[in-house]
Design an enzyme around this catalytic site. Structure first.
Site, PDB file in Angstrom:
ATOM      1  N   ASN A 271       0.862  -1.189   0.000  1.00 59.94           N
ATOM      2  CA  ASN A 271       0.000   0.000   0.000  1.00 59.94           C
ATOM      3  C   ASN A 271       0.895   1.234   0.000  1.00 59.94           C
ATOM      4  O   ASN A 271       1.708   1.404   0.903  1.00 59.94           O
ATOM      5  CB  ASN A 271      -0.908  -0.052   1.238  1.00 59.94           C
ATOM      6  CG  ASN A 271      -1.586   1.267   1.535  1.00 59.94           C
ATOM      7  OD1 ASN A 271      -1.280   1.914   2.533  1.00 59.94           O
ATOM      8  ND2 ASN A 271      -2.514   1.666   0.703  1.00 59.94           N
ATOM      9  N   ASP A 299      -1.064  -2.296  -6.432  1.00 63.78           N
ATOM     10  CA  ASP A 299      -2.116  -1.529  -7.089  1.00 63.78           C
ATOM     11  C   ASP A 299      -1.459  -0.528  -8.016  1.00 63.78           C
ATOM     12  O   ASP A 299      -0.700   0.327  -7.583  1.00 63.78           O
ATOM     13  CB  ASP A 299      -2.968  -0.811  -6.025  1.00 63.78           C
ATOM     14  CG  ASP A 299      -4.063   0.032  -6.644  1.00 63.78           C
ATOM     15  OD1 ASP A 299      -4.354  -0.179  -7.824  1.00 63.78           O
ATOM     16  OD2 ASP A 299      -4.629   0.883  -5.932  1.00 63.78           O
ATOM     17  N   ASN A 338      -8.306   4.450   1.813  1.00 64.94           N
ATOM     18  CA  ASN A 338      -9.348   3.418   1.796  1.00 64.94           C
ATOM     19  C   ASN A 338      -8.736   2.014   1.828  1.00 64.94           C
ATOM     20  O   ASN A 338      -9.278   1.103   2.455  1.00 64.94           O
ATOM     21  CB  ASN A 338     -10.246   3.583   0.573  1.00 64.94           C
ATOM     22  CG  ASN A 338     -11.174   4.777   0.691  1.00 64.94           C
ATOM     23  OD1 ASN A 338     -11.458   5.249   1.801  1.00 64.94           O
ATOM     24  ND2 ASN A 338     -11.657   5.281  -0.427  1.00 64.94           N
ATOM     25  N   GLU A 339      -7.611   1.847   1.125  1.00 68.97           N
ATOM     26  CA  GLU A 339      -6.897   0.567   1.203  1.00 68.97           C
ATOM     27  C   GLU A 339      -6.444   0.312   2.640  1.00 68.97           C
ATOM     28  O   GLU A 339      -6.510  -0.817   3.137  1.00 68.97           O
ATOM     29  CB  GLU A 339      -5.679   0.580   0.278  1.00 68.97           C
ATOM     30  CG  GLU A 339      -5.996   0.454  -1.193  1.00 68.97           C
ATOM     31  CD  GLU A 339      -4.749   0.589  -2.054  1.00 68.97           C
ATOM     32  OE1 GLU A 339      -3.633   0.520  -1.494  1.00 68.97           O
ATOM     33  OE2 GLU A 339      -4.878   0.774  -3.276  1.00 68.97           O
ATOM     34  N   LEU A 340      -5.982   1.360   3.299  1.00 66.32           N
ATOM     35  CA  LEU A 340      -5.504   1.221   4.676  1.00 66.32           C
ATOM     36  C   LEU A 340      -6.626   0.792   5.610  1.00 66.32           C
ATOM     37  O   LEU A 340      -6.411  -0.014   6.518  1.00 66.32           O
ATOM     38  CB  LEU A 340      -4.902   2.548   5.148  1.00 66.32           C
ATOM     39  CG  LEU A 340      -4.244   2.532   6.530  1.00 66.32           C
ATOM     40  CD1 LEU A 340      -2.998   1.640   6.513  1.00 66.32           C
ATOM     41  CD2 LEU A 340      -3.866   3.940   6.977  1.00 66.32           C
TER      42      LEU A 340
END
Length: 644
Positions: A271, A299, A338-340
């Site tokens: 991330n 990503d 949001n990934e976190l």
């Protein structure tokens, strides 16, 4: 024979000429590591200030080398040492005892050739400052000479690791040519000059590649181009392909690249903020991990649709380890944050091992959301007003506080390549402790069961009767009136209290300078306590205006700052009257005209605190029929059973 052996070994000596302060710890460190890994002796000057014998050391290294890499960067012309070395390199190239590979690091080659732009300005300013006018003529001649050579160019959005692979391939090709032509009379002859002769043409164009790949700088490309090979056919097209044969195969969909090794059973998700470290630090980290047979999920795109987000989150769920790379602009990316949140969710469920990496940011700044990192988060929040702000804050504080972390300080005198090596070793050790059995649960904070609120704009289902209920609530809150209103929203579980509150938030948050959607108070008070809730509420309300908000800060202690502007607050899923009293205090800090919405299952919790309470009505027959019609299988079942 001994002489020939010595000459052969000298073929592997590569001198790197660069501006030390700018590149030594990052790009050059990775380049040096890659060259050494391929068996070359890379000479890198380790001294910014020289005295005594150190003055002559770089020139001695140049004489011992057979290849020179000259890395032009923005600040290159600020260094007398770089320019003096360049003069020496030119002399040896003209003598036929050195092959030169010019490299332009995020710099337009025309600026070097014509001494224009930022590069030219820095050269003129440097000469004026140092009064080295006697050297200027030789420096200009050397710069002009080098700019005639065919070069490798790294553009702003190019992948550094891919670019380094191209450089090492070129060095290997030159060395191969040298070894093929080795004979007792080789050195000092015209044969060595031939290896470099193809780069003597006057360049007339810059061929910039599409899609962020590095480019070649030359007058022309032909089949006879000995320096570049067959029209750049040997250039690595992209990072994925560079891994295929040696380390496995890279697979990717529209947004995710999976760097898989043929034997690796584990996955590591990274991330990171693409614009900060995606083309540099993370590029090198991915390569190093794959080299150790670790499958990596990355990503690759921050522009994605809803299906892409679901796919990405599924990849996070499939991973065994998540590396969270906190960098300068990390808190300005909705995708990163949001990934976190998803990473923290998997960590809390015991399904994911998380290792935070602090890349040139202070850990305390991420934990406490202050400093430059915190400032960027609050500015980003003011601009976008994303309803996930509380989840972001919670995830940032939680992950940044993990004990198992790695840090590279911006002031630390450590090579980035060494830092990458330490991360790979750390990941390898962590993976060795994770069993391969399905369902294995990592020893992390356990997940507390609780209802997760799904935001209304991610809900694909139609919301029947919602407009009418929102209008009724808006009338009670009197948004057009400059009076403070505290309104409760009560009703049975699942009836839509949170949906109504968030609909109001989306419609009206733009009318308030300060607003906070504090969702899931019941769950968060169990996990973190009321003090954390109040501290987070005040942090988001003030958006970093007061940097030292802590557990001892109360509404009353910063009353002066809070009274400066009206607020709009959502307190969702309240289960205890003490929660409201603790978070809102004596109400004297609330500026006139503010609006506060409190959702609760129990109406009695709001008595004496709310100006009015809205009881969410159940669906009427028409609304219920519309809902059931949306689910024909449910309607069919009810009809068959005689319930409708």
């Amino acid at each position: 024979m001994a002489t020939d052996a010595k000459r052969a070994s000298q073929h592997h000596n590569v001198f790197i000429n660069f501006r030390g302060a700018e590149l030594r710890h990052n790009f050059v460190a990775h380049l040096e590591s890659a060259l050494k890994m391929d068996g070359f002796n890379a000479f890198v000057d380790q001294y910014d200030l020289r005295g005594g014998d150190l003055i002559h050391l770089p020139f001695k290294r140049i004489e011992e080398s057979r290849i020179a890499l000259t890395i032009f960067s923005t600040k290159y012309a600020e260094s007398s040492w770089c320019l003096d070395e360049l003069v020496k390199i030119r002399e040896r190239v003209e003598e036929g005892t050195l092959v030169l590979i010019p490299i332009f690091y995020k710099l337009n080659p025309y600026d070097v050739k014509r001494l224009e732009g930022d590069f030219g300005s820095k050269l003129w300013n440097h000469v004026k400052h140092t009064s080295e006018f006697d050297k200027l003529k030789k420096w200009k001649e050397a710069l002009d000479f080098i700019s005639q050579k065919t070069a490798l160019v790294l553009t702003e959005n190019s992948d550094e690791n891919e670019f380094i692979i191209r450089i090492t391939k070129e060095v290997k090709r030159v060395i191969r040519n040298l070894e093929e032509q080795l004979d007792p009379g080789f050195y000092g002859s015209e044969k060595l000059k031939q290896v470099d002769s193809e780069s003597d043409a006057n360049p007339e164009e810059v061929d910039e590649s599409v899609g962020g790949e590095a480019s070649m700088y030359s007058k022309s490309r032909s089949e006879d181009d000995m320096f570049l090979g067959e029209e750049n056919s040997d250039a690595i097209p992209n990072l994925e392909n560079s891994f295929d044969s040696k380390h496995g195969k890279a697979k990717q969909n529209s947004i995710i690249a999976t760097y898989e090794t043929y034997a690796a059973p584990h996955h590591v998700f990274i991330n990171f903020q693409r614009k900060d470290v995606g083309f540099s630090f993370v590029s090198h980290l991915v390569c190093a991990l794959v080299r150790k047979e670790v499958s990596v999920l990355v990503d690759k795109d921050e522009k994605r649709g809803e299906e892409d987000v679901d796919n990405l989150f599924k990849k996070i769920e499939d991973a065994k380890i998540a590396l969270v790379v906190f960098s300068t602009s990390y808190s300005e990316s909705t995708c990163c944050l949001n990934e976190l949140v998803k990473i923290k969710e998997c960590m809390d469920e015991g399904k994911l091992k998380v290792i935070p990496i602090f890349y040139k940011v202070e850990r305390s700044h991420v934990q406490q959301l202050n400093g430059d990192f915190g400032c960027k988060l609050w500015n980003f929040w003011r601009l976008h007003r994303d309803h996930n702000i509380i989840k972001w804050v919670e995830a940032l504080e939680s992950v940044a506080s993990l004990g198992d972390m790695l840090e590279l300080s911006s002031t630390e005198d450590r090579l980035e390549s060494m830092f990458v090596t330490s991360i790979v070793e750390h990941v390898s050790e962590a993976l060795s402790k994770i069993p391969l059995q399905e369902g294995y649960s990592l020893e992390t904070t356990k997940f507390h069961e609780g209802r997760e609120v799904k935001s209304i704009y991610l809900n694909k289902l139609p919301l029947y009767g919602i407009e009418q209920r929102v209008e009724q609530l808006e009338q009670i809150l009197e948004f057009d009136c400059d009076e403070t209103r505290i309104v409760g929203v009560a009703g049975m579980p699942g009836i839509g209290k949170t949906t109504l509150a968030m609909w109001l938030y989306e419609n009206w948050n733009c009318k308030f300078v300060r607003c906070v959607p504090l969702l899931g108070i019941r769950k968060k008070s169990e996990e973190h306590g009321l003090v954390w809730l109040r501290t987070t509420l005040l942090k988001v309300l003030l958006g970093g205006e007061i940097p030292n908000i802590n557990d001892k800060t109360t509404n009353e202690s910063i009353k002066k700052e809070l009274l400066q502007t009206k607020v709009f607050i959502i307190l969702d899923d309240v289960t205890d009257k003490k929660q409201i009293e603790f978070l809102l205090g004596d109400f004297k800090w609330i500026k006139k005209g503010s609006k506060i919405v409190i959702t609760a299952r129990d109406k009695s919790l709001l008595e004496g605190l709310a100006d009015d309470t809205y009881l969410v009505p159940q669906l009427d027959n028409n609304e219920a029929f519309q809902l059931l019609s949306y689910h024909p299988l449910m309607v069919k079942t009810l009809v068959l059973r005689g319930h409708y």
